[in-house]
Design a protein around this motif. Structure first.
Motif, PDB file in Angstrom:
ATOM      1  N   ILE A  88       0.603  -1.134  -0.054  1.00  0.00           N
ATOM      2  CA  ILE A  88      -0.121  -0.104  -0.087  1.00  0.00           C
ATOM      3  C   ILE A  88       0.831   1.126   0.272  1.00  0.00           C
ATOM      4  CG2 ILE A  88      -1.738   1.265   1.284  1.00  0.00           C
ATOM      5  CD1 ILE A  88      -2.658  -1.439   2.394  1.00  0.00           C
ATOM      6  N   GLU A  89       1.945   1.385   0.930  1.00  0.00           N
ATOM      7  CA  GLU A  89       2.596   2.465   1.106  1.00  0.00           C
ATOM      8  C   GLU A  89       3.796   2.661  -0.174  1.00  0.00           C
ATOM      9  OE1 GLU A  89       3.373   4.920   4.162  1.00  0.00           O
ATOM     10  OE2 GLU A  89       1.563   4.996   3.097  1.00  0.00           O
ATOM     11  N   GLY A  90       4.177   1.366  -0.578  1.00  0.00           N
ATOM     12  CA  GLY A  90       5.090   1.618  -1.755  1.00  0.00           C
ATOM     13  C   GLY A  90       6.389   1.254  -1.153  1.00  0.00           C
ATOM     14  N   HIS A  91       7.010   1.400   0.011  1.00  0.00           N
ATOM     15  CA  HIS A  91       8.251   1.362   0.522  1.00  0.00           C
ATOM     16  C   HIS A  91       7.893   1.094   2.005  1.00  0.00           C
ATOM     17  CE1 HIS A  91       8.207   5.548   1.487  1.00  0.00           C
ATOM     18  NE2 HIS A  91       7.894   5.670   0.190  1.00  0.00           N
ATOM     19  N   PRO A  92       8.944   0.260   2.860  1.00  0.00           N
ATOM     20  CA  PRO A  92       8.774  -0.381   4.273  1.00  0.00           C
ATOM     21  C   PRO A  92       9.157   0.488   5.005  1.00  0.00           C
ATOM     22  CG  PRO A  92      10.386  -1.665   3.046  1.00  0.00           C
ATOM     23  CD  PRO A  92      10.087  -0.452   1.913  1.00  0.00           C
ATOM     24  N   ASP A  93      10.045   1.597   5.032  1.00  0.00           N
ATOM     25  CA  ASP A  93      10.735   2.366   5.779  1.00  0.00           C
ATOM     26  C   ASP A  93       9.889   2.900   7.161  1.00  0.00           C
ATOM     27  OD1 ASP A  93       9.905   3.998   4.026  1.00  0.00           O
ATOM     28  OD2 ASP A  93      11.510   5.475   4.349  1.00  0.00           O
ATOM     29  N   ASN A  94       8.700   3.396   6.818  1.00  0.00           N
ATOM     30  CA  ASN A  94       7.882   3.910   7.715  1.00  0.00           C
ATOM     31  C   ASN A  94       6.811   2.809   8.650  1.00  0.00           C
ATOM     32  OD1 ASN A  94       7.758   6.579   8.729  1.00  0.00           O
ATOM     33  ND2 ASN A  94       7.241   7.215   6.537  1.00  0.00           N
ATOM     34  N   VAL A  95       6.260   1.759   7.543  1.00  0.00           N
ATOM     35  CA  VAL A  95       5.613   0.896   8.120  1.00  0.00           C
ATOM     36  C   VAL A  95       6.196  -0.138   9.027  1.00  0.00           C
ATOM     37  CG1 VAL A  95       3.554   1.112   6.486  1.00  0.00           C
ATOM     38  CG2 VAL A  95       5.545  -0.415   5.970  1.00  0.00           C
ATOM     39  N   ALA A  96       7.363  -0.521   8.641  1.00  0.00           N
ATOM     40  CA  ALA A  96       8.219  -1.634   9.342  1.00  0.00           C
ATOM     41  C   ALA A  96       8.248  -1.192  10.997  1.00  0.00           C
ATOM     42  CB  ALA A  96       9.410  -1.779   8.571  1.00  0.00           C
ATOM     43  N   PRO A  97       8.811   0.001  11.041  1.00  0.00           N
ATOM     44  CA  PRO A  97       8.968   0.269  12.789  1.00  0.00           C
ATOM     45  C   PRO A  97       7.464   0.542  13.225  1.00  0.00           C
ATOM     46  CG  PRO A  97       9.612   2.277  11.339  1.00  0.00           C
ATOM     47  CD  PRO A  97       9.580   0.915  10.467  1.00  0.00           C
ATOM     48  N   ALA A  98       6.547   0.856  12.559  1.00  0.00           N
ATOM     49  CA  ALA A  98       5.286   1.324  13.053  1.00  0.00           C
ATOM     50  C   ALA A  98       4.807  -0.288  13.487  1.00  0.00           C
ATOM     51  CB  ALA A  98       4.341   1.854  12.266  1.00  0.00           C
ATOM     52  N   ILE A  99       5.090  -1.209  12.988  1.00  0.00           N
ATOM     53  CA  ILE A  99       4.597  -2.827  13.050  1.00  0.00           C
ATOM     54  C   ILE A  99       5.505  -3.358  14.458  1.00  0.00           C
ATOM     55  CG2 ILE A  99       4.412  -5.041  12.155  1.00  0.00           C
ATOM     56  CD1 ILE A  99       3.855  -3.556   9.498  1.00  0.00           C
ATOM     57  N   PHE A 100       6.776  -3.043  14.124  1.00  0.00           N
ATOM     58  CA  PHE A 100       7.740  -3.824  14.860  1.00  0.00           C
ATOM     59  C   PHE A 100       8.134  -3.162  16.076  1.00  0.00           C
ATOM     60  CE2 PHE A 100       7.805  -6.238  10.933  1.00  0.00           C
ATOM     61  CZ  PHE A 100       7.852  -7.521  11.396  1.00  0.00           C
ATOM     62  N   GLY A 101       8.148  -1.764  16.102  1.00  0.00           N
ATOM     63  CA  GLY A 101       8.804  -1.077  17.420  1.00  0.00           C
ATOM     64  C   GLY A 101      10.400  -0.787  16.977  1.00  0.00           C
ATOM     65  N   GLN A 102      10.892  -0.181  17.798  1.00  0.00           N
ATOM     66  CA  GLN A 102      12.452  -0.099  17.937  1.00  0.00           C
ATOM     67  C   GLN A 102      12.776   0.577  16.574  1.00  0.00           C
ATOM     68  OE1 GLN A 102      14.718  -0.846  20.251  1.00  0.00           O
ATOM     69  NE2 GLN A 102      13.615  -2.520  21.558  1.00  0.00           N
ATOM     70  N   ALA A 103      13.945   0.466  15.952  1.00  0.00           N
ATOM     71  CA  ALA A 103      14.274   0.930  14.507  1.00  0.00           C
ATOM     72  C   ALA A 103      14.399  -0.348  13.699  1.00  0.00           C
ATOM     73  CB  ALA A 103      15.467   1.538  14.567  1.00  0.00           C
ATOM     74  N   THR A 104      14.173  -0.409  12.396  1.00  0.00           N
ATOM     75  CA  THR A 104      14.316  -1.389  11.431  1.00  0.00           C
ATOM     76  C   THR A 104      14.907  -1.020  10.237  1.00  0.00           C
ATOM     77  OG1 THR A 104      12.098  -0.829  10.382  1.00  0.00           O
ATOM     78  CG2 THR A 104      12.062  -2.287  12.140  1.00  0.00           C
ATOM     79  N   ALA A 105      15.572  -1.929   9.561  1.00  0.00           N
ATOM     80  CA  ALA A 105      16.139  -1.816   8.250  1.00  0.00           C
ATOM     81  C   ALA A 105      15.646  -2.689   7.483  1.00  0.00           C
ATOM     82  CB  ALA A 105      17.687  -1.909   8.428  1.00  0.00           C
ATOM     83  N   CYS A 106      15.494  -2.194   6.313  1.00  0.00           N
ATOM     84  CA  CYS A 106      14.679  -3.050   5.229  1.00  0.00           C
ATOM     85  C   CYS A 106      15.180  -2.657   3.651  1.00  0.00           C
ATOM     86  CB  CYS A 106      12.967  -2.433   5.096  1.00  0.00           C
ATOM     87  SG  CYS A 106      12.307  -2.674   6.577  1.00  0.00           S
TER      88      CYS A 106
END
Length: 290
Positions: free
Chosen positions: A120-138
């Motif tokens: 939906i968003e087109g890239h994961p850099d915002n949705v990933a930390p919203a789902i998992f918390g902390q910081a994420t690298a995708c």
């Protein structure tokens, strides 16, 4: 009634353009109740229908699960500012997906949620930390999202929020189409060190690693306060970056007192800025049943 709570996020994290993101404890709340018709409350009138992003994400998840569209009453309760680089659209997307999963009791795992959210968003850099918390690298591998969780030290955050928008479409237009080899090496090396310093709590090293060449030199023009705040943060060795595509600027420190000192400077020197003290959200979005 289903309640979904989703944290705001700070994407790019300076040197991690389109791949690094961090969740912060600024929460958006969404409630879903049974209803004979679709009702949407807590947003502008123009989004009180099927075009609402939360509703769209819910229905997209129905399609993914091969289910029909139910009707419900959606109540949105959020003060995460729109078009300020804090992942407001991601909170809506993640809320809709999680609510659909909860509504039908499907028990999707978080990587499934991330897959739908990224589509939906087109890239994961915002949705990933919203789902998992902390910081994420995708990164994306064809249609698949590859994600690594980055546990963070106990940094405090100061979100500096100008009272004007920077639209993502506008911010992307000014990005370069090419990059010199030596600049690529610099970007990768700084990003690798940034992740380690974020995990280890090495604030001085984190500040030194905040030297982006991909987007901040081009997007700074849209944030009139950026140069003065960046100069202050560099003088104090405070890590600072443009959050998402702006206009918000994020500053972090292990010592909240350093951020309090900065906030006093903001109050005395800038009249068109808001700010909010935050911490890194250790957990991502969650559901409550009421």
């Amino acid at each position: 009634m289903i309640s979904v709570c989703v944290p705001a996020t700070s994407a790019n994290c300076c040197v991690g353009f389109d791949c690094l993101g961090m969740a912060v404890d600024w929460w958006a709340h969404f409630t879903f109740e049974e209803s004979d018709t679709l009702i949407v409350e807590g947003c502008l009138d123009e989004f009180k229908g099927k075009n609402n992003l939360v509703v769209q994400a819910f229905y997209t998840t129905c399609d993914y699960l091969h289910l029909g569209y139910p009707t419900f009453k959606l109540t949105i309760d959020t003060d995460v500012p729109f078009a300020r680089g804090l992942g407001s659209s991601s909170t809506c997307v993640v809320a809709g997906i999680l609510a659909c999963d909860a509504w039908f009791k499907k028990g999707m795992d978080k990587m499934e949620v991330l897959k739908i959210a990224t589509s939906i968003e087109g890239h994961p850099d915002n949705v990933a930390p919203a789902i998992f918390g902390q910081a994420t690298a995708c990164f994306m591998e064809r249609e698949d999202v590859k994600m690594s969780l980055v546990p963070c030290a106990n940094y405090h955050c100061l979100a500096i929020v100008p009272r004007y928008e920077v639209k993502t479409s506008q911010a992307r237009k000014v990005l370069p189409t090419g990059m010199a080899f030596k600049d690529c090496v610099s970007q990768v090396s700084h990003a690798l060190v940034f992740i380690q310093a974020l995990q280890q709590g090495n604030e001085s090293l984190l500040a030194s690693s905040c030297r982006d060449l991909l987007h901040e030199p081009y997007r700074r023009q849209f944030i009139k306060e950026y140069d003065r705040i960046k100069k202050y943060c560099d003088s104090k060795q405070l890590p600072m970056w443009i959050s998402g595509s702006g206009s918000t600027m994020m500053v972090v420190s292990l010592e909240k007192s350093h951020l309090v000192e900065l906030s006093k400077t903001l109050e005395s020197c800038f009249s068109e800025l808001d700010y909010r003290f935050l911490t890194i959200a250790k957990e991502g979005a969650f559901i409550k049943y009421e």
